[in-house]
Design an enzyme around this catalytic site. Structure first.
Site, mmCIF file in Angstrom:
data_model
loop_
_atom_site.group_PDB
_atom_site.id
_atom_site.type_symbol
_atom_site.label_atom_id
_atom_site.label_comp_id
_atom_site.label_asym_id
_atom_site.label_seq_id
_atom_site.Cartn_x
_atom_site.Cartn_y
_atom_site.Cartn_z
ATOM 1 N N GLU A 157 0.784 -1.234 0.000
ATOM 2 C CA GLU A 157 0.000 0.000 0.000
ATOM 3 C C GLU A 157 0.817 1.285 0.000
ATOM 4 O OE1 GLU A 157 -2.921 0.088 3.076
ATOM 5 O OE2 GLU A 157 -3.923 -1.712 2.397
ATOM 6 N N GLU A 366 -5.415 -8.514 1.272
ATOM 7 C CA GLU A 366 -5.970 -8.216 2.596
ATOM 8 C C GLU A 366 -7.455 -7.979 2.453
ATOM 9 O OE1 GLU A 366 -4.282 -4.949 4.895
ATOM 10 O OE2 GLU A 366 -2.267 -5.591 4.334
HETATM 11 C C1 BGP Z 1 -4.042 -1.866 5.651
HETATM 12 C C2 BGP Z 1 -2.646 -2.188 6.082
HETATM 13 C C3 BGP Z 1 -2.534 -3.114 7.238
HETATM 14 C C4 BGP Z 1 -3.634 -3.030 8.248
HETATM 15 C C5 BGP Z 1 -4.994 -2.819 7.640
HETATM 16 C C6 BGP Z 1 -6.061 -2.422 8.616
HETATM 17 O O1 BGP Z 1 -4.110 -0.587 5.154
HETATM 18 O O2 BGP Z 1 -1.924 -2.749 5.013
HETATM 19 O O3 BGP Z 1 -1.255 -2.990 7.759
HETATM 20 O O4 BGP Z 1 -3.349 -2.250 9.311
HETATM 21 O O5 BGP Z 1 -4.998 -1.847 6.642
HETATM 22 O O6 BGP Z 1 -5.982 -1.066 8.892
HETATM 23 P P1 BGP Z 1 -6.036 -0.457 10.324
HETATM 24 O O7 BGP Z 1 -5.096 -1.270 11.137
HETATM 25 O O8 BGP Z 1 -5.628 0.957 10.205
HETATM 26 O O9 BGP Z 1 -7.443 -0.577 10.758
#
Ligand code: BGP
Length: 467
Positions: A157, A366
């Site tokens: 990302e 993800e």
């Molecule tokens: C994505 C990232 C992850 C993870 C996920 C959830 O953007 O790649 O590392 O953190 O989001 O986001 P958050 O933890 O901010 O809720």
């Protein structure tokens, strides 16, 4: 549904490993920023550094075919001179070997946001020197692990990382600076292309891609004004990563607009040649929600993200002056506690759009949703809400595959509860609960057992519905 479909789950080094000052690891920019600002940090995180064997065993028992994780640059490279930390390298050999021993395909992210502080001190991603240092780091990773790992991604990302750090300012280095946002974006995408070039030159036996925070853009209506805003939003959210990495060309309308206002002379012709000639083999899409867009109305740009939770509706606000506004309070939408819309249709539509445009293999690297959960007080969390969320999103993927898209894998975010960047530990995503107060005890949730069946039946138990 191919028998080779990679069912798995994902983590990132800083968010799960802990052991921040063990094994010769040096500080990352997150350690310094979070300590300095007295914020919740990942010093111990989920203690994966010490529990990786147990975690990988649970992946195997949970039916996983693959594990997506990242390599920590500050664990592997000690300083600006590029000195290798053998203990750090050994740790990742152990993880990879453990995966292979358990029949789990390692799916490796080279950079998931933990830049070494020694590079942040030099100006971080706004510097060409750091872009080159990243490629050197990637080379060490290829040489060390290239015999064992078949799936590589350069960045997790880049858009989310750069915008959060340089534009919204809620991540380190905590800036709100448009020229630096453009610089950092450019050097990351150049580093991506240079790394793909290196990967091919070294003849690594595998595939290389990039992971993007994918927000398929939707409009509030069909007006021309909204369509123009949507195009600008699509450039902002998606195209500058996907077009650049896959087609080898950044969106020219966006570059032309930026060029009128900002000095882009550091972007050299040779750089664009490298970008053009070195495109990725596949794309990783992280999907959490769509971006619902309306035309820009008035006022200065606003970039505000809800890191507080508790349905602080209206906290999140994104206005890009002259470009578009993002809607976070659509009355017909459902949101989670952190203003994230729940919209599985967007995953189906997003995959179809991406596949029609780019025609390369897609992995959903993800997908998941967060809840407040009491892990300490129970033996296992009965997270039916997560099961429902995952079912509806996997359904969207199965439908996209039936509609002709080449989707080759799916990773739940996250394997276990872990540190959620600025949201701390309360925002839980894991299939496996972690009792952070109690020796990091692992407690598989109902979703873990449900997902095991999904993996083992190759998706057959998913309750199907049409959009
Ligand atoms: C994505 C990232 C992850 C993870 C996920 C959830 O953007 O790649 O590392 O953190 O989001 O986001 P958050 O933890 O901010 O809720």
């Amino acid at each position: 549904m191919s028998e080779n479909f990679l069912w798995g789950s994902a983590t990132a080094s800083y968010q799960c490993e802990g052991a921040w000052d063990e094994g010769g690891r040096v500080p990352s920019l997150w350690d310094i920023y979070l300590h300095k600002n007295n914020l919740e940090h990942g010093d111990n995180a989920s203690n994966h550094y010490h529990c990786y064997k147990e975690d990988i065993r649970m992946m195997k028992e949970g039916g996983h075919k693959s594990y997506r994780f990242s390599l920590s640059w500050p664990r592997i490279i000690k300083n600006k001179e590029g000195e290798i930390n053998p203990e750090g390298v050994k740790f990742y050999h152990n993880i990879i070997d453990e995966c292979l021993k358990n029949g789990i395909e390692p799916f490796v992210t080279i950079f998931h946001w933990d830049l070494p502080q020694y590079w942040e001190d030099e100006g971080g991603w706004t510097k060409r020197e750091v872009c080159d240092a990243y490629v050197d780091f990637a080379k060490v990773c290829f040489q060390e692990f290239g015999q064992k790992v078949k799936y590589w991604t350069t960045f997790n990302e880049p858009r989310y990382y750069v915008f959060s750090g340089y534009l919204i300012g809620n991540y380190p280095p905590g800036l709100n600076d448009i020229p630096k946002t453009i610089e950092a974006s450019f050097y990351m995408m150049l580093a991506n292309a240079k790394t793909v070039q290196l990967f091919k030159r070294l003849g690594i036996n595998g595939k290389i891609g990039i992971v993007h925070s994918y927000s398929p853009v939707y409009g509030v209506d069909n007006s021309l004004e909204t369509k123009i805003a949507m195009r600008k939003a699509d450039n902002y959210f998606n195209n500058w990563i996907l077009d650049t990495a896959i087609i080898g060309e950044p969106p020219m309308d966006m570059l032309a607009t930026l060029n009128k206002k900002y000095d882009l002379s550091y972007m050299k012709e040779e750089d664009f040649n490298i970008i053009r000639e070195n495109t990725v083999d596949f794309i990783g899409l992280n999907y959490y929600a769509r971006a619902l867009i309306k035309p820009y109305t008035s006022g200065e740009s606003i970039f505000r993200i809800n890191n507080e939770g508790k349905k602080a509706k209206g906290t999140s606000k994104v206005v890009v002056k002259g470009w578009f506004e993002q809607v976070f309070d659509n009355p017909n939408s459902q949101y989670n506690e952190w203003d994230m819309e729940i919209f599985p249709e967007g995953l189906h539509e997003g995959i179809m759009r991406a596949y029609k445009k780019y025609r390369i293999p897609i992995y959903i690297t993800e997908n998941g949703t967060a809840f407040y959960e009491d892990v300490a007080g129970v033996d296992s969390v009965n997270d039916q809400g997560r099961i429902h969320f995952l079912n509806s999103h996997i359904n969207a993927i199965l439908q996209a595959i039936e509609d002709g898209a080449e989707v080759l894998g799916y990773y739940v975010w996250s394997t276990m509860d872990l540190y959620s960047w600025k949201n701390g530990y309360e925002k839980r995503y894991g299939l496996i609960g972690v009792d952070f107060e109690n020796n990091y005890e692992r407690k598989p949730k109902a979703s873990y057992y449900w997902y095991k069946k999904v993996c083992e039946t190759n998706g057959d138990i998913i309750e199907r519905s049409n959009f």
